[in-house]
Write a protein that holds these residues in place. Structure first.
Motif, mmCIF file in Angstrom:
data_model
loop_
_atom_site.group_PDB
_atom_site.id
_atom_site.type_symbol
_atom_site.label_atom_id
_atom_site.label_comp_id
_atom_site.label_asym_id
_atom_site.label_seq_id
_atom_site.Cartn_x
_atom_site.Cartn_y
_atom_site.Cartn_z
ATOM 1 N N MET A 174 24.581 38.560 46.737
ATOM 2 C CA MET A 174 23.324 37.810 46.768
ATOM 3 C C MET A 174 22.549 37.985 45.472
ATOM 4 S SD MET A 174 23.484 36.218 49.594
ATOM 5 C CE MET A 174 21.855 35.473 49.419
ATOM 6 N N GLU A 175 22.500 39.216 44.956
ATOM 7 C CA GLU A 175 21.749 39.472 43.735
ATOM 8 C C GLU A 175 22.402 38.849 42.503
ATOM 9 O OE1 GLU A 175 21.348 43.683 43.545
ATOM 10 O OE2 GLU A 175 19.704 43.760 45.021
ATOM 11 N N MET A 176 23.731 38.808 42.476
ATOM 12 C CA MET A 176 24.429 38.290 41.301
ATOM 13 C C MET A 176 24.495 36.765 41.279
ATOM 14 S SD MET A 176 28.230 39.261 39.871
ATOM 15 C CE MET A 176 27.679 40.948 39.549
ATOM 16 N N TYR A 177 24.691 36.129 42.450
ATOM 17 C CA TYR A 177 24.946 34.684 42.469
ATOM 18 C C TYR A 177 23.850 33.866 43.155
ATOM 19 C CZ TYR A 177 29.665 36.193 41.214
ATOM 20 O OH TYR A 177 30.746 36.755 40.589
ATOM 21 N N ASP A 178 23.011 34.498 43.963
ATOM 22 C CA ASP A 178 21.964 33.800 44.715
ATOM 23 C C ASP A 178 22.506 32.541 45.395
ATOM 24 O OD1 ASP A 178 19.411 33.294 45.704
ATOM 25 O OD2 ASP A 178 18.846 32.086 43.958
ATOM 26 N N PRO A 179 23.548 32.671 46.211
ATOM 27 C CA PRO A 179 24.174 31.482 46.808
ATOM 28 C C PRO A 179 23.442 31.000 48.057
ATOM 29 C CG PRO A 179 25.302 33.428 47.577
ATOM 30 C CD PRO A 179 24.218 33.915 46.631
ATOM 31 N N LYS A 180 23.680 29.758 48.396
ATOM 32 C CA LYS A 180 23.348 29.284 49.728
ATOM 33 C C LYS A 180 24.449 29.785 50.671
ATOM 34 C CE LYS A 180 19.623 26.741 49.254
ATOM 35 N NZ LYS A 180 18.364 27.008 50.008
ATOM 36 N N ILE A 181 24.078 30.144 51.888
ATOM 37 C CA ILE A 181 25.037 30.692 52.854
ATOM 38 C C ILE A 181 25.415 29.592 53.839
ATOM 39 C CG2 ILE A 181 25.532 32.601 54.413
ATOM 40 C CD1 ILE A 181 24.592 33.452 51.634
ATOM 41 N N ILE A 182 26.672 29.178 53.798
ATOM 42 C CA ILE A 182 27.136 28.109 54.678
ATOM 43 C C ILE A 182 27.764 28.727 55.916
ATOM 44 C CG2 ILE A 182 28.484 26.000 54.860
ATOM 45 C CD1 ILE A 182 26.435 25.938 52.607
ATOM 46 N N VAL A 183 27.196 28.413 57.082
ATOM 47 C CA VAL A 183 27.697 28.930 58.355
ATOM 48 C C VAL A 183 27.865 27.767 59.327
ATOM 49 C CG1 VAL A 183 26.712 31.236 58.090
ATOM 50 C CG2 VAL A 183 25.352 29.428 59.146
ATOM 51 N N TRP A 184 28.624 28.006 60.369
ATOM 52 C CA TRP A 184 28.818 26.987 61.408
ATOM 53 C C TRP A 184 28.064 27.431 62.657
ATOM 54 C CZ3 TRP A 184 30.921 22.227 60.996
ATOM 55 C CH2 TRP A 184 31.121 21.513 62.178
ATOM 56 N N GLY A 185 26.934 26.818 62.934
ATOM 57 C CA GLY A 185 26.115 27.196 64.079
ATOM 58 C C GLY A 185 25.165 28.332 63.753
ATOM 59 N N LYS A 186 24.464 28.796 64.782
ATOM 60 C CA LYS A 186 23.420 29.812 64.606
ATOM 61 C C LYS A 186 23.910 31.243 64.828
ATOM 62 C CE LYS A 186 19.630 26.789 66.088
ATOM 63 N NZ LYS A 186 18.520 26.618 67.082
ATOM 64 N N SER A 226 25.084 14.132 70.019
ATOM 65 C CA SER A 226 24.193 14.750 71.004
ATOM 66 C C SER A 226 24.662 16.151 71.370
ATOM 67 C CB SER A 226 24.125 13.879 72.270
ATOM 68 O OG SER A 226 23.603 12.605 71.975
ATOM 69 N N ASP A 227 25.982 16.358 71.395
ATOM 70 C CA ASP A 227 26.547 17.648 71.780
ATOM 71 C C ASP A 227 27.071 18.393 70.555
ATOM 72 O OD1 ASP A 227 26.095 17.071 74.504
ATOM 73 O OD2 ASP A 227 27.970 15.916 74.582
ATOM 74 N N ASP A 228 27.210 19.707 70.701
ATOM 75 C CA ASP A 228 27.761 20.509 69.611
ATOM 76 C C ASP A 228 29.219 20.131 69.351
ATOM 77 O OD1 ASP A 228 25.400 21.817 69.257
ATOM 78 O OD2 ASP A 228 26.018 23.688 70.212
ATOM 79 N N LEU A 229 29.603 20.254 68.107
ATOM 80 C CA LEU A 229 30.971 19.977 67.678
ATOM 81 C C LEU A 229 31.617 21.289 67.265
ATOM 82 C CD1 LEU A 229 33.188 17.890 66.773
ATOM 83 C CD2 LEU A 229 32.056 17.905 64.533
ATOM 84 N N GLY A 230 32.812 21.564 67.768
ATOM 85 C CA GLY A 230 33.520 22.780 67.392
ATOM 86 C C GLY A 230 34.022 22.700 65.959
#
Length: 279
Positions: free
Chosen positions: A185-197, A235-239
């Motif tokens: 995080m300190e070196m690249y300051d990236p956005k964190i891509i995740v699937w769902g919460k 409308s519904d979650d997608l896997g």
């Protein structure tokens, strides 16, 4: 189809339009109603698509709205656009295309034992791929992590994640994972891509369990599932693996491995971006 709203019923989540001198009713799901009813009113112009599904509401048939394309409020000279799906999609494409470094992160967590009792899930595996602004994967890794609160993981977790006794030989203390993530995080300051919460919530809980300062501000997370729901009007979650199959026209056999799941998240992200740019 573009229609003018004739009447609106907030209590039962439907509105009506006059079609060929006949009043037709259209209903929204509860989730749609929460999102759109503040934008709807008598006389407003709506463009929407329907599912081939109807039900009886207030003794009349009502068709289910699939999604709205646009909602306009009539004006004296110019209508005011309240909702424009085409514009929203363009904004989403601009945002995703403008990111710098991206960290595709997946976490595996402990599961409660088969018997009931107090339990709190802990992160026990992390997999990630770091993608440069030019699209290359410049760093990747996977590590097993020892639980802090419950020293022994449940047989249920071992079975689901296919862990054997060597897990305890290779697993590292949580602070090693924490320090490694902090360095990225300190070196690249990236956005964190995740699937769902789930991964966001698990990481947040891990800070509390291990009594450490949070590493990532919530604004740094990008929920790729939610982006799909908005972009495709779902409308519904997608896997995650269902999304992969739709994009790549092939089955992906899930292994419940964090690095593997992070890689699939990256592939789905790239497929979505390609879809956006081709639209």
């Amino acid at each position: 189809m573009k229609r003018v709203i004739h009447q609106i019923n907030e209590e039962n989540h439907y509105f009506t339009c006059i079609i060929d001198n006949k009043e037709e009713a259209y209903y929204l799901t509860k989730a749609q109603a929460r999102k759109f009813f503040d934008y709807l009113d008598q006389g407003y112009i709506v463009d929407f698509e329907l599912y081939n599904k109807r039900k009886i509401i207030d003794r009349r048939y009502a068709w289910q709205v699939a999604y709205f394309t646009s909602i306009e409020r009539p004006g004296y000279r110019v209508n005011k656009m309240l909702y424009d799906l085409t514009n929203i999609r363009q904004q989403m494409k601009n945002i995703l295309s403008g990111f710098g470094y991206l960290l595709f992160l997946d976490l595996e967590m402990t599961m409660p034992p088969y018997y009931k009792g107090p339990f709190e899930a802990e992160v026990i595996q992390a997999g990630y791929l770091l993608r440069s602004p030019h699209g290359e994967v410049i760093k990747s890794g996977s590590m097993y992590i020892k639980p802090t609160k419950y020293k022994k993981i449940s047989p249920r977790t071992e079975k689901f994640l296919k862990l054997d006794p060597t897990y305890y030989d290779f697993a590292v203390d949580y602070h090693i994972f924490y320090d490694h993530l902090r360095d990225i995080m300190e070196m690249y300051d990236p956005k964190i891509i995740v699937w769902g919460k789930n991964d966001m919530l698990a990481l947040k809980a891990s800070y509390v369990i291990n009594e450490v300062e949070p590493l990532i501000h919530p604004s740094a997370f990008v929920n790729l599932l939610q982006i799909h729901k908005t972009y495709y009007n779902l409308s519904d979650d997608l896997g995650l693996f269902k999304a992969y199959e739709i994009y790549y026209k092939e089955t992906y056999h899930q292994t419940h491995d964090a690095l593997d799941d992070a890689n699939v998240t990256l592939l789905v992200y790239e497929a979505l971006l390609k879809e956006m740019k081709g639209a």
